[in-house]
Write a protein that holds these residues in place. Structure first.
Motif, PDB file in Angstrom:
ATOM      1  N   ALA A 152     -24.118  26.613 -98.981  1.00 53.99           N
ATOM      2  CA  ALA A 152     -22.824  26.298 -99.590  1.00 53.99           C
ATOM      3  C   ALA A 152     -22.057  25.289 -98.743  1.00 53.99           C
ATOM      4  N   SER A 170     -23.804  21.934 -99.311  1.00 53.97           N
ATOM      5  CA  SER A 170     -23.540  21.431-100.657  1.00 53.97           C
ATOM      6  C   SER A 170     -22.115  20.909-100.793  1.00 53.97           C
ATOM      7  N   SER A 171     -21.146  21.660-100.262  1.00 51.15           N
ATOM      8  CA  SER A 171     -19.749  21.217-100.392  1.00 51.15           C
ATOM      9  C   SER A 171     -19.518  19.931 -99.607  1.00 51.15           C
ATOM     10  N   TYR A 173     -21.378  17.037-101.472  1.00 50.45           N
ATOM     11  CA  TYR A 173     -20.663  16.653-102.698  1.00 50.45           C
ATOM     12  C   TYR A 173     -19.372  15.908-102.350  1.00 50.45           C
ATOM     13  N   ALA A 212     -26.669  17.299-102.162  1.00 52.59           N
ATOM     14  CA  ALA A 212     -25.721  18.345-102.553  1.00 52.59           C
ATOM     15  C   ALA A 212     -26.303  19.226-103.649  1.00 52.59           C
ATOM     16  N   ARG A 213     -26.923  18.588-104.635  1.00 52.75           N
ATOM     17  CA  ARG A 213     -27.515  19.334-105.739  1.00 52.75           C
ATOM     18  C   ARG A 213     -28.638  20.237-105.214  1.00 52.75           C
ATOM     19  N   PHE A 229     -27.222  23.169-103.427  1.00 57.03           N
ATOM     20  CA  PHE A 229     -26.649  24.169-104.334  1.00 57.03           C
ATOM     21  C   PHE A 229     -27.751  25.011-104.969  1.00 57.03           C
ATOM     22  N   HIS A 255     -28.790  27.432-102.437  1.00 55.73           N
ATOM     23  CA  HIS A 255     -27.755  28.464-102.419  1.00 55.73           C
ATOM     24  C   HIS A 255     -27.971  29.453-103.574  1.00 55.73           C
ATOM     25  N   GLY A 315     -22.338  26.950-112.166  1.00 49.84           N
ATOM     26  CA  GLY A 315     -22.592  25.701-111.457  1.00 49.84           C
ATOM     27  C   GLY A 315     -23.851  25.013-111.947  1.00 49.84           C
ATOM     28  N   MET A 360     -18.343  19.903-108.573  1.00 45.81           N
ATOM     29  CA  MET A 360     -19.240  20.792-107.838  1.00 45.81           C
ATOM     30  C   MET A 360     -18.867  20.879-106.360  1.00 45.81           C
ATOM     31  N   SER A 368     -18.719  24.434-104.749  1.00 49.76           N
ATOM     32  CA  SER A 368     -19.433  24.798-103.522  1.00 49.76           C
ATOM     33  C   SER A 368     -18.477  25.285-102.445  1.00 49.76           C
ATOM     34  N   GLN A 420     -17.681  28.771-103.232  1.00 50.26           N
ATOM     35  CA  GLN A 420     -18.820  29.620-102.884  1.00 50.26           C
ATOM     36  C   GLN A 420     -18.905  29.859-101.378  1.00 50.26           C
TER      37      GLN A 420
END
Length: 864
Positions: A21, A24-25, A28, A48-49, A52, A55, A116, A134, A138, A141
């Motif tokens: 997470a 990803s955050s 993104y 990032a994708r 996720f 995750h 998501g 997203m 993220s 999350q």
């Protein structure tokens, strides 16, 4: 040695989910800052994708691991021990999954993962929203996953792990000091009030609603972040509808659970936890209205931002209220504090500060409009409706937050003893009732003006027929009530006003639906939803405003001075097999029953001999239901829930043939007292709601009278506690329930026929010689308050000694309430949901295209 593999996998998956997470955050965020064309380098977005998805996979593994320790009864783990037990069926094991804080957080995380993934895959060619939206997802999350991280760094505790071992959770317990590998044989079980099928589907639905509120919030934040101030409305609107309908259904599922499980006599008690969910739903519905108004008239964009942000922040606030322990004893629903209150506050504060700061920073850049909103403008009334919804939410929020005020003032050194209202139902109702009136009127007027394009003459024509039908039906209902043809006389002016307002909303919106039939029926989702809301108001009005307690105590007897006045006044005492007149019914209580595995309905406990295992019993006689024999005498039976007792209550109409039987449930819990759940008889125009308010404590030894001995010969007649009994003789038996007879052991049972008031009874006390020692198994006839013991046999004179103790007869104290037209409430919920779904289908591709507003043009809203 304890096998900790599944727990290690689960805890490792939590760490992976948390780290993924973070990645990803951050990725993104970096992708959102990129200015390259979509067809160019999007490595940050791909990273990032991918993070996720990692995750999401880790979250699925956490879910699997947690359910595994519950399903496989791994009581070395505290979560499984404290929320489950050996005898729970699978569907209640599922409820055990989210009974605890960690499991409910995991459920919330799980739904965010699914949403998501849907958002990522729906981005298609329009990838402009994926990174910022997203990124918010993220980041949320990251915070949620930290709640189940279970990491302790010095004095800092981050999250509470569901995979902690018993020996680590309770290290000072003597049993673990002696044996660190000790594993309990059984768990403490699921809260008995949660052992209901609604608790299998209500929490997932409610948490899906919680999760779905993040979607419009994320789009709103992305719009502010990327300067796309109005474009976010189009993709966010169907998600807002989805969040509102899911959250609304979840709330009403909880209301129905309370209605058929709790014994406060209704479906809504204005408990702080109920309020904490109701508040963001009202604000979210208000946000939907302002978003729709902007879609049509380009007004209300700032209001949409405020309400969408507020709805999500209020979800976080509800989480803080219910999980921080701040409510204390103010709510029966709230979780206990796991030491996460500081972390929960950080979660709330982080997003509140981030959202408000970004909104303030971008406030002047958000375009407004100079379009004049007149009194006959549909948008004007939409805004009024949104204001009413927010005012209703604020009133509930202000009172519900009293424990928070006390805690904050105490934190800064000021003592505060402010308390929640003593009568919460009366307090909230006197405000919310007028809010319901306003919402009903506005939903009718607003819809008519919305579709009549704001023309005064057209509006007058449109309102005439609904207005006339409203007056006609309202007058008819009031007249019928005064003639005694309805349950109660309608003479409360406030209730009459609500009746008129709700009927007007029904007829006004029905006229809109009829006018759209020849155009496009899919456009009528709003009208359908408003009819549903109006029906819900009517159902609440009749079922709560005119409920009728039919179990009034007219005997003049005070059952106990220890009971509250309400129990002594609004309940009837039912001695076993003794009918009592209760308005148009003759009501009688006929004993205690249990649920037996493999047998439909309920089985009289007189036919069940208890064993050392509380979940097993031995049949004293044939178990028969509807002429079908399910078990023979001596068979071993499995019980579903031996702690629950069902009390057979028969209703007979004195005039007519409306006879029926109810089985209200209750248990005397050593930690929670009497837990009573009603049984409900559903009629077309009402529900008859019945529950027990008091029962003899089964854990207390009965106060038996002095033993009376009778020396009998076969055929003798005696009087037992005012009942005639005949001694029919004895017979040898080969099986004694609960006793293993071996070679050389002898058992005989006596047969006494007792003539009761309404039926005859056969008592079979047992006398046996086992291992050259004499033993006795008494027989209790609970209906008659008798216990018979086979004392001895005089073989020379062929005489038999029977001992008899008498006791107070069995009883229950019962409450019965008629809930008129409560079905209208549940029907209204379904209709409202259908309307929301119609709106989602209509707007799933964005609905009507919004015209772009010029950001640099200064505009203002003027309301006439």
């Amino acid at each position: 040695m304890i096998n900790t593999l599944i727990g290690d996998i689960g805890h490792a998956s939590v760490i992976v989910a948390f780290v993924a997470a973070i990645v990803s955050s951050y990725a993104y965020f970096m992708a959102s800052r990129a200015t390259v064309d979509i067809s160019g380098d999007d490595s940050w977005r791909k990273l990032a994708r991918g993070a996720f998805y990692v995750h999401g996979a880790a979250v699925m593994m956490i879910v699997f691991a947690l359910f595994n320790i519950i399903h496989e009864h791994r009581y070395e783990y505290y979560y499984a021990w404290s929320h489950s037990s050996n005898h729970l069926p699978v569907h209640y094991m599922i409820s055990s999954f989210w009974e605890g804080q960690e499991g409910s957080f995991l459920l919330w995380i799980f739904w965010h993962v699914l949403l998501g993934v849907v958002l990522i895959n729906r981005s298609g060619k329009n990838k402009v929203w994926e990174a910022p939206v997203m990124g918010i997802f993220s980041f949320v999350q990251l915070f949620l996953t930290s709640m189940i991280l279970g990491v302790v760094i010095g004095d800092l505790k981050i999250g509470s792990s569901p995979f902690i071992l018993m020996r680590d959770f309770m290290p000072d317990t003597p049993v673990f000091a002696m044996d660190p590998d000790f594993v309990p044989a059984d768990g403490t079980g699921l809260n008995p009030l949660l052992q209901n099928y609604w608790m299998v589907i209500h929490p997932p639905t409610l948490f899906l609603g919680f999760a779905a509120t993040l979607v419009p919030f994320a789009f709103a934040m992305a719009g502010l972040w990327k300067g796309k101030f109005h474009e976010w409305i189009k993709p966010a609107l169907p998600w807002s509808h989805f969040a509102a309908v899911t959250l609304g259904i979840g709330i009403m599922m909880g209301a129905y659970w309370a209605y058929e499980t709790l014994n406060f006599g209704g479906y809504w008690n204005w408990d702080p936890v109920e309020n904490a969910v109701y508040i963001p739903w009202l604000v979210l519905v208000g946000a939907i209205h302002t978003m729709i108004a902007y879609n049509r008239g380009k007004s209300g964009l700032k209001a949409s931002y405020i309400l969408v942000i507020a709805s999500f922040i209020l979800i976080l606030y509800a989480t803080f209220l219910t999980r921080s322990g701040i409510l204390g004893n103010a709510s029966v629903h709230s979780f206990t504090d796991l030491g996460l209150s500081g972390q929960l506050f950080t979660y709330l504060a982080a997003f509140a500060v981030m959202a408000v700061a970004l909104l303030v920073y971008r406030w002047k850049s958000i375009p407004t409009t100079d379009k004049e909103l007149t009194t006959y403008s549909g948008e004007f009334w939409v805004f009024i409706g949104a204001i009413v919804l927010c005012l209703a939410a604020f009133q509930v929020l202000f009172t519900t937050s009293i424990p928070v005020y006390n805690s904050f003032l105490g934190f800064i050194g000021i003592e505060s003893n402010a308390a929640l209202p003593a009568d919460q139902i009366a307090h909230y109702t006197k405000f919310q009732l007028w809010g319901g009136v306003a919402i009903a009127i506005l939903s009718g007027v607003g819809q008519l003006l919305w579709w009549r394009k704001g023309e005064k003459g057209s509006f007058v024509d449109a309102i005439t027929l609904p207005g006339m039908l409203t007056l006609l039906f309202a007058s008819l209902i009031i007249v019928l009530s005064k003639l005694g043809m309805l349950h109660e006389t309608m003479d409360n002016p406030v209730f009459i006003i609500l009746l008129v307002a709700a009927l007007f909303a029904v007829f006004a919106n029905l006229s809109i639906i009829l006018s759209l039939l020849h155009k496009k029926i899919s456009l009528s989702g709003g009208a359908v939803a408003h009819i549903g809301i109006a029906l819900m108001l009517l159902g609440i009005l009749f079922s709560s405003g005119y409920d009728n307690i039919i179990s009034q105590n007219t005997s003049g007897m005070v059952y106990s001075r220890e009971f509250p006045e309400e129990i002594n006044r609004d309940n009837v005492l039912l001695w076993r097999n003794t009918p009592v007149e209760m308005q148009k019914y003759s009501v009688s209580y006929h004993g205690q029953f249990q649920e037996v595995v493999g047998v439909p309905g309920y089985v009289n406990t007189e036919l069940l001999f208890p064993t050392a295992d509380p979940y097993k019993a031995i049949a004293r006689g044939q178990i028969v239901q509807e002429d079908k024999v399910y078990f023979e005498t001596g068979d071993t039976l499995d019980l579903y829930s031996p702690e629950n007792t069902y009390y057979k209550v028969q209703y007979k109409e004195r005039e007519g043939d409306g006879n029926f039987t109810l089985y209200p449930r209750a248990q005397v819990n050593p930690n929670m007292g009497l837990l009573a759940s009603p049984d409900i008889k559903h009629f077309a125009d009402k529900d008859l709601y019945t529950h027990v308010s008091s029962v003899p404590d089964p854990n207390e030894e009965k106060d038996w009278g002095e033993l009376q001995e009778y020396d009998l010969a076969i055929g003798d007649t005696i009087i037992l506690n005012d009942y005639v009994a005949v001694f029919n003789g004895i017979e040898q038996i080969k099986q004694v329930p609960g006793v293993a007879l071996e070679a050389g052991d002898v058992a005989v049972q006596a047969d006494l026929k007792i003539f009761g008031e309404r039926k005859n009874y056969h008592a079979h006390p047992v006398l046996m010689i086992k291992n050259q020692m004499m033993g006795r198994v008494p027989e209790e006839v609970a209906d008659l308050g008798l216990r018979l013991t086979f004392l001895n046999i005089d073989t020379e004179n062929n005489r038999f000694k029977i001992g008899v103790n008498a006791s107070q007869k069995d009883y229950i104290i019962l409450k019965a309430i008629e809930k008129p037209f409560v079905n209208i409430l549940w029907i209204g919920t379904i209709v409202m949901s259908i309307g929301f779904v119609m709106a989602i289908v209509r707007r799933k591709d964005g609905g009507a295209k919004a015209r772009p507003a010029a950001p640099k043009e200064k505009r203002k809203v003027q309301a006439a």
